[in-house]
Write an enzyme that holds these catalytic residues in place. Structure first.
Site, PDB file in Angstrom:
ATOM      1  N   GLY A   1      21.578  -3.614 -46.378  1.00 52.65           N
ATOM      2  CA  GLY A   1      20.637  -2.874 -47.211  1.00 52.65           C
ATOM      3  C   GLY A   1      19.912  -1.758 -46.491  1.00 52.65           C
ATOM      4  O   GLY A   1      19.777  -0.652 -47.007  1.00 52.65           O
ATOM      5  N   SER A   2      19.437  -2.022 -45.280  1.00 57.79           N
ATOM      6  CA  SER A   2      18.709  -0.999 -44.525  1.00 57.79           C
ATOM      7  C   SER A   2      19.552  -0.385 -43.422  1.00 57.79           C
ATOM      8  O   SER A   2      19.029   0.359 -42.579  1.00 57.79           O
ATOM      9  CB  SER A   2      17.444  -1.604 -43.907  1.00 57.79           C
ATOM     10  OG  SER A   2      17.789  -2.577 -42.925  1.00 57.79           O
TER      11      SER A   2
ATOM     12  N   HIS B   1      24.625  -7.900 -45.245  1.00 60.07           N
ATOM     13  CA  HIS B   1      23.201  -7.544 -45.221  1.00 60.07           C
ATOM     14  C   HIS B   1      23.004  -6.139 -44.642  1.00 60.07           C
ATOM     15  O   HIS B   1      22.314  -5.936 -43.634  1.00 60.07           O
ATOM     16  CB  HIS B   1      22.394  -8.561 -44.421  1.00 60.07           C
ATOM     17  CG  HIS B   1      20.985  -8.690 -44.936  1.00 60.07           C
ATOM     18  ND1 HIS B   1      20.377  -9.887 -45.190  1.00 60.07           N
ATOM     19  CD2 HIS B   1      20.065  -7.750 -45.267  1.00 60.07           C
ATOM     20  CE1 HIS B   1      19.145  -9.694 -45.638  1.00 60.07           C
ATOM     21  NE2 HIS B   1      18.936  -8.381 -45.699  1.00 60.07           N
TER      22      HIS B   1
ATOM     23  N   GLU C   1      21.047 -17.261 -45.153  1.00 58.67           N
ATOM     24  CA  GLU C   1      20.111 -16.479 -44.349  1.00 58.67           C
ATOM     25  C   GLU C   1      18.661 -16.920 -44.536  1.00 58.67           C
ATOM     26  O   GLU C   1      17.792 -16.500 -43.764  1.00 58.67           O
ATOM     27  CB  GLU C   1      20.203 -14.998 -44.731  1.00 58.67           C
ATOM     28  CG  GLU C   1      21.563 -14.371 -44.501  1.00 58.67           C
ATOM     29  CD  GLU C   1      21.575 -12.920 -44.929  1.00 58.67           C
ATOM     30  OE1 GLU C   1      21.518 -12.047 -44.048  1.00 58.67           O
ATOM     31  OE2 GLU C   1      21.587 -12.668 -46.153  1.00 58.67           O
TER      32      GLU C   1
ATOM     33  N   ARG D   1      17.291 -11.618 -52.532  1.00 56.11           N
ATOM     34  CA  ARG D   1      17.406 -12.669 -51.532  1.00 56.11           C
ATOM     35  C   ARG D   1      18.522 -13.601 -51.965  1.00 56.11           C
ATOM     36  O   ARG D   1      18.704 -13.874 -53.155  1.00 56.11           O
ATOM     37  CB  ARG D   1      16.096 -13.456 -51.389  1.00 56.11           C
ATOM     38  CG  ARG D   1      15.114 -12.853 -50.396  1.00 56.11           C
ATOM     39  CD  ARG D   1      15.624 -12.949 -48.965  1.00 56.11           C
ATOM     40  NE  ARG D   1      14.673 -12.441 -48.005  1.00 56.11           N
ATOM     41  CZ  ARG D   1      14.642 -11.198 -47.548  1.00 56.11           C
ATOM     42  NH1 ARG D   1      15.516 -10.315 -48.013  1.00 56.11           N
ATOM     43  NH2 ARG D   1      13.758 -10.831 -46.649  1.00 56.11           N
TER      44      ARG D   1
END
Length: 344
Positions: free
Chosen positions: A298-299, A296, A270, A241
């Protein structure tokens, strides 16, 4: 008389298969691909009459939001870390809160390895050199650092931290970790991972990977005091994070030449629920040549995002059918508002 189907609002674009699945039991409301998300005011207007909400990392659901959405039965958060969602406020209002923790781990760990290698091997700087027009063939420049024989310290050895350790192990580094809970001895031996306190880990590591969630005690975990213990030229990579790392302290260490580089896929801006969060990434970080950033991602694997959204959609169906949805953060307090579930 035809029954009224429940409204399910999706805050962000999802694959057509997800919308088709939702349409089997509800009236889904999904933003167009061109915009990708609903503007905040429009989202609140749509959600006010919704019984289900499928949300993402960019959303914040708190008590004030829930008070505007009295019919809501479930917030299905398509993510792992739910610090931007007030679980207690959901529970008090009889609203389920769910996540999709398993699906996101592998792609985020893969990206973490990519950021580690990209930072150590100066890939971003090399890319800019080629694009500048100055590149005329091999030169003795941009010498980086290899993983083999280095020491990698992972801060937070939960599911994500372990997945990163497993993938990094193939490159031959020494693996160190810091976590409140020690690994079982057999698991530690299998990973070849040794446990240290935070300051000792930072002092011993050539690369420090932040994989910890944002929770009580982890905000600013890698701050100025801890970073002063780092080896000269150490690298820091953040995929946990944003606010786990003190971005201003990182910028100071980079400008003073104490760190060799910083890479991140997550940013403090964020972390909506954190009081006093910054509104933007520090300009000093964006300008520094020894940084490498991704927005961001990551996924952000197409098949993974499809499965994550379908998992959230299945959770919505379960909740609207009166069942306990999968991966519920906790049971909500009972509610009796006189309505009956209708999946017609």
């Amino acid at each position: 008389m035809a029954s009224v189907r429940p409204r399910v609002v999706v805050t962000h674009w999802v694959h057509p298969e997800v919308t088709a699945f939702l349409a089997q039991f509800s009236d889904p409301v999904v933003p167009p691909r061109e915009t990708g998300v609903w503007p905040p005011a429009r989202l609140l207007e749509l959600a006010a009459g919704a019984e289900g909400l499928i949300a993402c990392m960019a959303d914040r659901v708190d008590g004030a939001f829930l008070d505007r959405c009295p019919r809501l039965r479930i917030v299905a958060a398509t993510l792992k870390g739910y610090d931007n969602f007030d679980a207690a406020a959901c529970a008090r209002r009889g609203v389920w809160l769910t996540t999709v923790p398993d699906t996101i781990v592998a792609p985020t760990a893969e990206l973490a390895v990519g950021l580690v290698i990209g930072l150590m091997r100066r890939v971003g700087e090399g890319d800019r050199e080629v694009r500048s027009g100055r590149f005329a063939g091999w030169r003795p420049q941009l010498y980086g650092t290899g993983l083999a024989g280095s020491a990698v310290g992972i801060v937070g050895l939960g599911e994500l931290g372990r997945a990163i350790a497993e993938r990094l192990a193939a490159f031959g580094p020494e693996i160190l970790y810091c976590d409140p809970r020690p690994l079982p001895a057999a698991d530690g031996m299998a990973l070849g991972a040794a446990r240290f306190g935070l300051e000792d880990l930072v002092a011993r590591s050539d690369v420090i990977v932040a994989a910890a969630p944002l929770a009580a005690g982890t905000a600013g975990l890698l701050g100025a005091g801890v970073l002063r213990r780092a080896r000269p030229g150490a690298f820091v990579v953040n995929v946990g994070r944003g606010s786990v790392v003190d971005e201003e302290a990182i910028a100071d260490a980079l400008e003073q030449g104490r760190l060799g580089g910083y890479a991140a896929d997550v940013f403090a801006m964020e972390d909506w629920a954190l009081p006093g969060r910054p509104r933007q990434i520090p300009a000093r970080l964006l300008a520094h040549p020894r940084t490498l950033f991704t927005p961001h991602l990551g996924s952000a694997v197409d098949g993974v995002r499809r499965q994550m959204s379908l998992q959230s959609a299945r959770q919505v169906r379960q909740a609207l059918a009166g069942e306990r949805p999968g991966n519920a953060v906790g049971p909500p307090f009972p509610r009796d508002d006189g309505r009956h579930d209708n999946l017609g």
